[in-house]
Motif scaffolding. Structure first.
Motif, PDB file in Angstrom:
ATOM      1  N   THR A   1       0.910   5.739  -0.370  1.00  0.00           N
ATOM      2  CA  THR A   1       0.196   7.015  -0.418  1.00  0.00           C
ATOM      3  C   THR A   1       1.229   8.115  -0.624  1.00  0.00           C
ATOM      4  O   THR A   1       2.443   7.885  -0.466  1.00  0.00           O
ATOM      5  CB  THR A   1      -0.568   7.301   0.894  1.00  0.00           C
TER       6      THR A   1
ATOM      7  N   GLU B   1       0.866  -1.187   0.000  1.00  0.00           N
ATOM      8  CA  GLU B   1       0.000   0.000   0.000  1.00  0.00           C
ATOM      9  C   GLU B   1       0.897   1.229   0.000  1.00  0.00           C
ATOM     10  O   GLU B   1       1.894   1.279   0.723  1.00  0.00           O
ATOM     11  CB  GLU B   1      -0.909   0.030   1.241  1.00  0.00           C
TER      12      GLU B   1
ATOM     13  N   GLU C   1      -1.259  12.220   3.292  1.00  0.00           N
ATOM     14  CA  GLU C   1      -1.316  11.723   4.672  1.00  0.00           C
ATOM     15  C   GLU C   1      -1.425  12.883   5.657  1.00  0.00           C
ATOM     16  O   GLU C   1      -2.198  12.827   6.614  1.00  0.00           O
ATOM     17  CB  GLU C   1      -0.053  10.915   5.001  1.00  0.00           C
TER      18      GLU C   1
END
Length: 795
Positions: A653, A651, A658
């Motif tokens: 991001t 995963e 964030e």
């Protein structure tokens, strides 16, 4: 009689369609808001009540008090207190421990990351969790057994019954088979325990065998016998703890310099969800703050109050049109009581229509409300007995509040005066004007709050955090293989679109150490590599960065931030020593890093120490990429990760996303308050529209005389508008100090905050003034341009 009342009511509502639509629109919006907030509040107070033993379950929590009297509250305990207190305190029926965790699971060649709970085998005797298949008797009985939820069962086994089948869970470096003994129903939305996978503590590799009273890493729950005195139970626990932990306390005091005392308390399960003292962690979720319920309830009541005020103003405004009707009813023998019943009946009919529309409105906006409130409320929840009772109460109270005063006013008209159009309906209109002031005070308050919250949110989003997070990809994967990580970095850097790669340990670690002749200090510790600070462009103010070419940097060298150096009182930090006395290790400061915000801006920068130890595991990887060809670069990163870490879920991001997510709560409150401001302004302007109508009707002859005597349209508009604009100005003067106090209280939660400047109050007041002016001008202009001949007719 009732049939006549109903016929008259509907005929009157149809004859004055504009007023009826305005009234119904305002009330339906207000009632819809109240329904949504009542739904939210009922959900909040219903948390965990589905448990059969809900009133008997208590969580064991701890409070540490320093010698100076400073209290630190913790929801966690170790593994020792549960069985010890159960054995020694007769009021305790049972106990269960639970801790949140995470498993890497495998289905075929695919790997996933799943949340899990490590629990004692008697979990189901304390908490209520109905089984879809399997039995309580065998659940969690064996060493390598698991219980899964129906969602996990569907994900891994489709429509098959998974009981008796095997699930592969990663333990250490290998996947091991665990037998599924039961499947639970989906956890209720209003549960603090969201069951996905339950694993027994005694499962191989997960047994907690320590006997340390001063470890805090899991939740302990007790069931207490009904009728027990909780204070006496806590007193018994305190005595047992003092006796059992005395030797460990002396050892901790000698080894770590620990002082102060630890006190255990029992927290009722039903107060856990909205507790502000103890966190919901280690397997618990959905913690809330009761302040949110109070604020939302206040907003709903304000909007409902404004809508009721509108009803009063508009009904009184329409009374001029109904004066002759009232006079005739009184002349032919109508009693005041009958008129009050008639007008209250009309009020309830209008409220009933608004109520039905409000239900439709709730159905439409519920998904948006769920998103704003972080809920998963279903429309079917509206049909619960308690909520239906609440809605009926709101309906009855709203109809009474909205219709009682107009009914009294209208039923009190003098029949002779009304039949000759000589009734002085509202005198100076003090009540109506006061209600308008109240409306616009609330509207101005919400606009000031909206502007301030917007400003604070934008301030947080654009605040200089002290590092550059642009185009930085984050991969969070706990305990990455330290031997494979260098290969991963080298493979990534082969891609020309990847500029730099670094890693840290992940999570937040805190510890203590000695400085300055034995003085203890508390700080965060971060395990990084030599590329961490350069990638994030964090400046080094003194000394130098880590270097992998210098062996001493991985053994006993550290970096500290400015706050650490200030807290330590170092004027020349380079060369100072930090003594980890409990591990018999000392580290030398080689550099001072400029303060940067590694936590969100609701917390001040705390002291932090950096060290580089390649032998320790890493948890986060950060990759600086070029802003071109991002899709291809992200695909390359994913492909490389899966090739080198085939048994870890992937995963990723972007770091800036964030950080933005950290302020999701502020973003949602910004939207909630904005909607509130729009609604209050909208409904308030409806009320002002009604008051302007009343004034124009009441002063019709005065306007006609002024026009005959040569007054201009502009002068008449100015004259008619001035009275209402005065009310708005008074509202601003009342709302401003109230908003200043409330917003400063709210902003006190942020160490980094905007100033509540004068321009905010001026902007809000001007905005409300302009909206009010536009609203009032409609009737003022219409009255000013009317033919004075029609205005001056006596009959």
């Amino acid at each position: 009689m009732i049939k006549n009342y109903l016929k008259t009511a509907f005929r009157n509502l149809w004859r004055t369609k504009a007023f009826s639509v305005i009234n119904i629109a305002g009330l339906s919006v207000a009632l819809g808001c109240c329904m949504l907030i009542l739904l939210y509040t009922m959900d909040e107070v219903s948390y965990d009540r589905f448990n059969i033993n809900a009133t008997k379950i208590y969580r064991l929590v701890a409070e540490q008090v320093s010698p100076q009297g400073i209290s630190s509250k913790m929801a966690s305990t170790g593994s020792v207190p549960g069985p010890t207190f159960k054995r020694e305190v007769p009021e305790i029926e049972d106990f269960v421990r639970l801790q949140g965790g995470n498993f890497t699971t495998k289905r075929g060649s695919d790997v996933f990351s799943e949340d899990a709970l490590f629990v004692d085998s008697n979990f189901f005797s304390v908490f209520t969790a109905p089984l879809k298949s399997g039995s309580y008797k065998n659940a969690l009985a064996g060493d390598n057994t698991v219980v899964i939820s129906e969602d996990i069962a569907k994900k891994y086994f489709g429509n098959q019954d998974p009981v008796g089948k095997v699930m592969m869970l990663k333990q250490d470096t290998a996947f091991k088979p665990y037998t599924i003994t039961a499947v639970t129903n989906r956890s209720p939305q209003n549960s603090s325990l969201k069951i996905k996978i339950l694993v027994p503590f005694k499962a191989s590799g997960f047994a907690y065998k320590d006997n340390q009273w001063f470890n805090f890493y899991l939740n302990t729950f007790f069931t207490i016998k009904p009728g027990s005195d909780i204070k006496r139970v806590e007193a018994k626990m305190a005595q047992i703890f003092k006796t059992e932990s005395s030797a460990q306390y002396k050892d901790m005091a000698q080894k770590y310099g620990m002082k102060g005392k630890t006190i255990y308390h029992l927290q009722p399960l039903l107060s856990m969800h909205t507790s502000t003292d103890y966190q919901a962690d280690n397997g618990l979720s959905d913690a809330s703050n009761p302040m949110y319920s109070y604020i939302l309830t206040g907003i709903a009541l304000f909007i409902l109050l404004i809508a009721c005020i509108n009803f009063v103003n508009l009904t009184v405004a329409r009374s001029l049109k109904r004066a002759k009707e009232i006079g005739i009813r009184k002349v032919v023998g109508g009693e005041r009581r009958q008129l009050i019943i008639q007008f209250l009946g009309e009020s309830y009919i209008l409220c009933l229509v608004a109520f039905v529309l409000a239900i439709g409105l709730v159905w439409i906006v519920l998904p948006t409300f769920n998103d704003l409130a972080n809920k998963a409320l279903a429309f079917s929840y509206l049909l619960s007995f308690k909520l239906v009772t609440g809605y009926i109460a709101i309906f009855l109270v709203t109809g009474l509040l909205a219709g009682f005063y107009p009914a009294l006013v209208l039923s009190g008209f003098n029949p002779v005066q009304t039949l000759y159009n000589r009734q002085k309906h509202t005198g100076k209109n003090y009540l109506s004007k006061s209600l308008v002031v109240l409306q616009f005070t609330l509207a101005t308050f919400f606009i000031i709050a909206t502007i301030t919250i917007y400003s604070q949110f934008n301030y947080l989003m654009h605040y200089d955090l002290g590092f550059n997070d642009k185009d930085v990809v984050s991969i969070h994967s706990y305990d990455l293989d330290k031997n494979v990580l260098p290969t991963f970095k080298n493979e990534l850097l082969k891609n020309p679109n990847i500029k730099m790669v670094t890693a840290d340990q992940g999570g937040r670690w805190g510890t203590i150490a000695k400085i300055n002749n034995g003085q203890q200090t508390q700080f965060d510790i971060k395990h990084i590599d030599e590329d961490y600070l350069p990638l994030f462009e964090v400046p080094i103010l003194q000394g130098r960065n880590f270097s992998k070419s210098m062996i001493s940097d991985t053994a006993n060298s550290i970096l500290v931030n400015e706050t650490f150096a200030k807290q330590a009182g170092w004027k020349k930090p380079i060369g100072e020593v930090v003594d980890f006395f409990y591990d018999h290790k000392k580290y030398t400061v080689i550099g001072v890093v400029k303060d940067y915000h590694f936590l969100d801006l609701t917390q001040k920068v705390s002291p932090i120490m950096f060290r580089m130890k390649p032998q320790d595991p890493y948890g986060n990887v950060f990759i600086k990429i070029d802003d071109k060809n991002k899709a291809a670069t992200l695909n390359y990163i994913a492909k490389t990760f899966k090739a080198l870490f085939p048994f870890r879920p992937y995963e990723s991001t972007f770091k800036d996303a964030e950080i933005a997510q950290q302020y999701d709560k502020e973003a949602k409150w910004k939207q909630i308050v904005t909607f509130s401001a729009v609604l209050t302004i909208f409904i308030s302007c409806i009320g002002l529209f009604g008051l302007a109508t009343l004034s124009a009707e009441r002063r019709k002859k005065e306007i006609g005389i002024r026009k005959v005597l040569g007054a201009s349209v502009e002068g008449i508009v100015r004259k008619l508008s001035a009275d209402f604009l005065k009310l708005v100005i008074i509202s601003a003067l009342i709302a401003s100090p109230a908003a200043l106090w409330a917003l400063n209280k709210w902003l006190d939660n942020y160490p980094y905050r905007v100033a509540v400047n004068l321009w905010i109050f001026i902007s809000a007041s001007v905005a409300v003034l302009l909206v009010a002016l536009i609203t009032v001008s409609f009737h003022s202009i219409r009255a000013a341009v009317a033919n004075p001949v029609n205005s001056l007719r006596s009959e």
